[in-house]
Design a protein around this motif. Structure first.
Motif, short mmCIF file in Angstrom:
data_model
loop_
_atom_site.label_atom_id
_atom_site.label_comp_id
_atom_site.label_asym_id
_atom_site.label_seq_id
_atom_site.Cartn_x
_atom_site.Cartn_y
_atom_site.Cartn_z
N LEU A 150 43.98 106.50 47.31
CA LEU A 150 45.35 106.40 46.79
C LEU A 150 45.43 105.33 45.71
O LEU A 150 46.05 105.54 44.65
N SER A 151 44.81 104.18 45.94
CA SER A 151 44.89 103.09 44.97
C SER A 151 44.23 103.48 43.65
O SER A 151 44.72 103.13 42.57
N ALA A 152 43.13 104.22 43.71
CA ALA A 152 42.45 104.64 42.48
C ALA A 152 43.31 105.63 41.70
O ALA A 152 43.41 105.55 40.48
N LEU A 153 43.97 106.55 42.41
CA LEU A 153 44.83 107.52 41.73
C LEU A 153 46.08 106.85 41.17
O LEU A 153 46.58 107.25 40.11
N VAL A 154 46.59 105.84 41.85
CA VAL A 154 47.71 105.06 41.31
C VAL A 154 47.28 104.36 40.03
O VAL A 154 48.01 104.33 39.03
N ALA A 155 46.06 103.79 40.04
CA ALA A 155 45.54 103.13 38.84
C ALA A 155 45.43 104.12 37.68
O ALA A 155 45.74 103.79 36.53
N VAL A 156 45.00 105.35 37.99
CA VAL A 156 44.90 106.38 36.95
C VAL A 156 46.30 106.74 36.44
O VAL A 156 46.52 106.86 35.23
N ALA A 157 47.25 106.91 37.36
CA ALA A 157 48.62 107.28 36.97
C ALA A 157 49.27 106.22 36.10
O ALA A 157 50.05 106.53 35.21
N LEU A 158 48.93 104.95 36.34
CA LEU A 158 49.49 103.84 35.57
C LEU A 158 48.65 103.51 34.34
O LEU A 158 49.03 102.63 33.57
N GLN A 159 47.51 104.20 34.19
CA GLN A 159 46.58 103.85 33.12
C GLN A 159 46.29 102.35 33.16
O GLN A 159 46.34 101.65 32.15
N ALA A 160 45.97 101.89 34.36
CA ALA A 160 45.76 100.46 34.60
C ALA A 160 44.48 99.97 33.92
O ALA A 160 43.58 100.75 33.59
N ASP A 161 44.42 98.65 33.73
CA ASP A 161 43.23 98.03 33.18
C ASP A 161 42.24 97.68 34.27
O ASP A 161 41.02 97.67 34.03
N GLU A 162 42.75 97.40 35.48
CA GLU A 162 41.85 96.95 36.54
C GLU A 162 42.40 97.32 37.91
O GLU A 162 43.61 97.34 38.13
N LEU A 163 41.48 97.63 38.82
CA LEU A 163 41.79 97.89 40.22
C LEU A 163 41.02 96.87 41.06
O LEU A 163 39.80 96.75 40.92
N ILE A 164 41.73 96.14 41.91
CA ILE A 164 41.09 95.17 42.80
C ILE A 164 41.22 95.68 44.23
O ILE A 164 42.33 95.88 44.73
N LEU A 165 40.08 95.90 44.88
CA LEU A 165 40.03 96.33 46.28
C LEU A 165 39.73 95.12 47.14
O LEU A 165 38.61 94.62 47.16
N LEU A 166 40.74 94.62 47.84
CA LEU A 166 40.55 93.49 48.74
C LEU A 166 40.21 94.02 50.12
O LEU A 166 40.92 94.87 50.67
N THR A 167 39.14 93.49 50.70
CA THR A 167 38.66 94.02 51.98
C THR A 167 38.18 92.87 52.85
O THR A 167 38.37 91.70 52.52
N ASP A 168 37.53 93.20 53.97
CA ASP A 168 37.08 92.17 54.91
C ASP A 168 35.58 91.92 54.79
O ASP A 168 34.94 91.45 55.73
N VAL A 169 35.01 92.23 53.63
CA VAL A 169 33.62 91.88 53.32
C VAL A 169 33.61 91.14 51.99
O VAL A 169 34.53 91.26 51.19
N ASP A 170 32.57 90.34 51.76
CA ASP A 170 32.58 89.51 50.55
C ASP A 170 32.09 90.24 49.30
O ASP A 170 32.39 89.84 48.19
N ARG A 171 31.33 91.35 49.51
CA ARG A 171 30.81 92.12 48.38
C ARG A 171 30.04 93.32 48.91
O ARG A 171 29.89 93.50 50.12
N LEU A 172 29.52 94.11 48.00
CA LEU A 172 28.66 95.23 48.35
C LEU A 172 27.23 94.72 48.53
O LEU A 172 26.79 93.86 47.78
N TYR A 173 26.53 95.27 49.52
CA TYR A 173 25.12 94.91 49.77
C TYR A 173 24.26 96.17 49.76
O TYR A 173 24.75 97.29 49.94
N SER A 174 22.96 95.97 49.59
CA SER A 174 22.02 97.08 49.59
C SER A 174 21.88 97.70 50.97
O SER A 174 21.52 98.87 51.10
N SER A 175 22.15 96.92 52.01
CA SER A 175 22.13 97.41 53.39
C SER A 175 22.96 96.44 54.22
O SER A 175 23.45 95.43 53.70
N ASP A 176 23.12 96.73 55.49
CA ASP A 176 23.96 95.91 56.35
C ASP A 176 23.32 94.55 56.59
O ASP A 176 22.28 94.45 57.25
N PRO A 177 23.88 93.45 56.06
CA PRO A 177 23.27 92.13 56.25
C PRO A 177 23.31 91.64 57.70
O PRO A 177 22.56 90.75 58.07
#
Length: 379
Positions: A150-177
């Motif tokens: 939903l957030s990505a489609l809202v960003a598209v609808a608004l022609q946004a410059d940036e989408l920030i996904l706040l979550t409960d992890v600090d970043r993406l990893y190559s595998s489960d740390p």
């Protein structure tokens, strides 16, 4: 120069973290976003949490499983959620608006444009839209299933410059740390080819947290393909969002595509739910990728699914690789009778059908540009 920003927060953050209650977390979020709004930037917030707050209000210890129970809990929780947001933003003299959306609202081109205009109007009035899926009314087939999409489609609808996904992890990893001490952090995803590789790994269970990270990678794919930068960061730290807004580096950054999908075709690429698949031969694939051609019946070798005319469908290579999406001028039963036929023969045997199955104006290429090098020239 002003910019438009979409921020998404999930239920795990709204439960409260690092000693913060739900109200305290929302207060910090409101402070950061109000400060950004005060700088003249457009800000929209996509939030989860209605069902959780509804369950909490009802004193339920476990999350309901029946659809009607979830919808009823959302009806209770949505009011509570907006009450918390309205109170938090009001302390910064910032007006907010509640916007509830279902998949059906964005799957229709007309309603997508209507939603886009409404959101743009709110931003022009210096209002912060608080957007959530309409869990109270959405049926299973019309649900996003997650607010990342939903957030990505809202960003598209608004022609946004940036989408920030706040979550409960600090970043993406190559595998489960938590299970692999050798897991390496991924600070930047530079292009769609890298992102597609990550999505493939997620599908086979090789990327950390596939349950939650898969939808975030899908959201990043939608946004970056439309020319929108995405950042995935740890929302549990109350300082992260304000530092991201100030230009500091946190989490994982997904760079916007250098060749984004044209504005008028972004809806077609991402919002409608495909109702079938059309598998095409090598000649048709090359004509679509290299010549910007329309799709004809002669190049289609198989039809999957049942659908009516003007239904959204995916266009695949013979081995299942997605090339694009479009609105099919034929119903599936009509197309089955015309597979492999030239336009001349189609007109001879089925004169009521158009010559073109998917016109190039109703078609968008979703494959990365390098895919054409993997399709051999037809002998």
């Amino acid at each position: 120069m002003s910019r438009t920003l979409v921020v998404k927060v999930g239920t795990s953050l709204l439960r409260g973290n690092k000693g913060l209650s739900t109200a305290q977390f929302i207060a910090g979020l409101a402070a950061s976003l109000s400060a950004e709004r005060a700088k003249g930037h457009g800000v929209a917030l996509v939030t989860s949490g209605a069902v959780g707050l509804g369950c909490q209000e009802l004193g339920l210890e476990t999350r309901p499983k029946l659809v009607e129970e979830l919808q009823a809990a959302a009806a209770i929780g949505q009011g509570q959620l907006m009450g918390l947001y309205a109170h938090a933003f009001k302390s910064h003299a910032q007006t907010v608006a509640q916007v509830l959306i279902t998949r059906g609202d964005l799957a229709s081109r007309r309603r997508f444009l209507s939603a886009s205009r409404t959101l743009q109007q709110l931003l022009s009035w210096n209002v912060v839209p608080i957007i959530n899926e309409n869990d109270t009314l959405a049926t299973e087939e019309l649900r996003f299933g997650d607010n990342d999409t939903l957030s990505a489609l809202v960003a598209v609808a608004l022609q946004a410059d940036e989408l920030i996904l706040l979550t409960d992890v600090d970043r993406l990893y190559s595998s489960d740390p938590r299970q692999n001490n050798g897991a390496t952090p991924i600070d930047e995803v530079q292009n769609l080819a890298q992102l597609d590789a990550l999505q493939t790994d997620a599908g086979t269970g090789n990327v950390w947290g596939t349950g939650g990270i898969t939808t975030k990678l899908a959201a990043a794919r939608i946004a970056t393909a439309s020319g929108i930068q995405v950042r995935l960061a740890d929302g549990r730290d109350p300082l992260v969002l304000s530092e991201l807004l100030a230009g500091r580096c946190h989490g994982t950054r997904f760079l916007a595509s250098l060749s984004p999908i044209p504005d008028r075709k972004r809806w077609l690429a991402h919002a409608p739910v495909p109702q079938g698949d059309l598998l095409v031969d090598e000649g048709a694939a090359r004509a679509l990728l290299d010549k910007g051609a329309s799709l004809l019946a002669i190049g289609i070798i198989k039809v999957n699914g049942e659908f009516e005319r003007q239904a959204p469908v995916r266009i695949l290579t013979s081995d299942g690789l997605e090339l694009g999406r479009g609105l099919c001028a034929y119903a599936s039963k009509e197309l089955q009778r015309c597979l492999g036929l030239s336009s001349h023969l189609v007109q001879q045997f089925e004169p009521q059908l158009p010559e073109v199955v998917i016109h190039r104006d109703q078609l968008v290429i979703t494959a990365i540009s390098s895919i054409s090098t993997t399709i051999p020239a037809k002998l």
